[in-house]
Design a protein around this motif. Structure first.
Motif, PDB file in Angstrom:
ATOM      1  N   SER A 126     -53.752 -14.955  11.924  1.00 40.09           N
ATOM      2  CA  SER A 126     -54.876 -14.321  12.625  1.00 40.09           C
ATOM      3  C   SER A 126     -54.541 -13.951  14.067  1.00 40.09           C
ATOM      4  N   ALA A 127     -53.480 -14.539  14.630  1.00 33.40           N
ATOM      5  CA  ALA A 127     -53.055 -14.199  15.988  1.00 33.40           C
ATOM      6  C   ALA A 127     -52.096 -13.011  15.995  1.00 33.40           C
ATOM      7  N   GLY A 128     -51.718 -12.534  14.788  1.00 32.63           N
ATOM      8  CA  GLY A 128     -50.823 -11.390  14.685  1.00 32.63           C
ATOM      9  C   GLY A 128     -49.348 -11.749  14.547  1.00 32.63           C
ATOM     10  N   ALA A 129     -49.048 -13.051  14.466  1.00 31.95           N
ATOM     11  CA  ALA A 129     -47.654 -13.481  14.320  1.00 31.95           C
ATOM     12  C   ALA A 129     -47.204 -13.335  12.864  1.00 31.95           C
ATOM     13  N   GLU A 130     -46.033 -12.756  12.673  1.00 31.59           N
ATOM     14  CA  GLU A 130     -45.501 -12.601  11.325  1.00 31.59           C
ATOM     15  C   GLU A 130     -44.960 -13.944  10.843  1.00 31.59           C
ATOM     16  N   ILE A 131     -45.444 -14.373   9.682  1.00 29.24           N
ATOM     17  CA  ILE A 131     -45.040 -15.647   9.093  1.00 29.24           C
ATOM     18  C   ILE A 131     -43.890 -15.446   8.108  1.00 29.24           C
ATOM     19  N   ALA A 132     -43.975 -14.371   7.315  1.00 31.50           N
ATOM     20  CA  ALA A 132     -42.952 -14.095   6.303  1.00 31.50           C
ATOM     21  C   ALA A 132     -42.948 -12.614   5.987  1.00 31.50           C
ATOM     22  N   ARG A 133     -41.866 -12.211   5.316  1.00 32.12           N
ATOM     23  CA  ARG A 133     -41.714 -10.806   4.906  1.00 32.12           C
ATOM     24  C   ARG A 133     -40.982 -10.823   3.566  1.00 32.12           C
TER      25      ARG A 133
END
Length: 72
Positions: free
Chosen positions: A59-66
């Motif tokens: 929700s903060a816009g940080a990418e967790i995975a791709r």
């Protein structure tokens, strides 16, 4: 519980996810994102030549995975 989003990049175009899903951890959200990529890959109409990536974003816009969609 936190909300995570699963935007998809398909052939260079971003398809944002404005609703997201709620999970108890980033690990569970990441597992869900991997499942989305598998579901796309298993679609009989998916063209293997397409470049598709499923992202997991908090929700903060940080990418967790791709996850790169690889045809099965």
């Amino acid at each position: 519980m936190r909300r995570y989003y699963f935007p998809i990049i398909h052939n260079g175009r971003l398809r944002p996810d404005s609703e997201g899903e709620v999970f108890g951890s980033a690990d569970l959200a990441s597992q869900y994102g991997a499942g989305v990529a598998r579901d796309i890959a298993s679609d009989p109409e998916y063209e293997p030549a397409n470049s598709t990536v499923v992202m997991v974003v908090d929700s903060a816009g940080a990418e967790i995975a791709r996850y790169v969609v690889v045809s099965v």
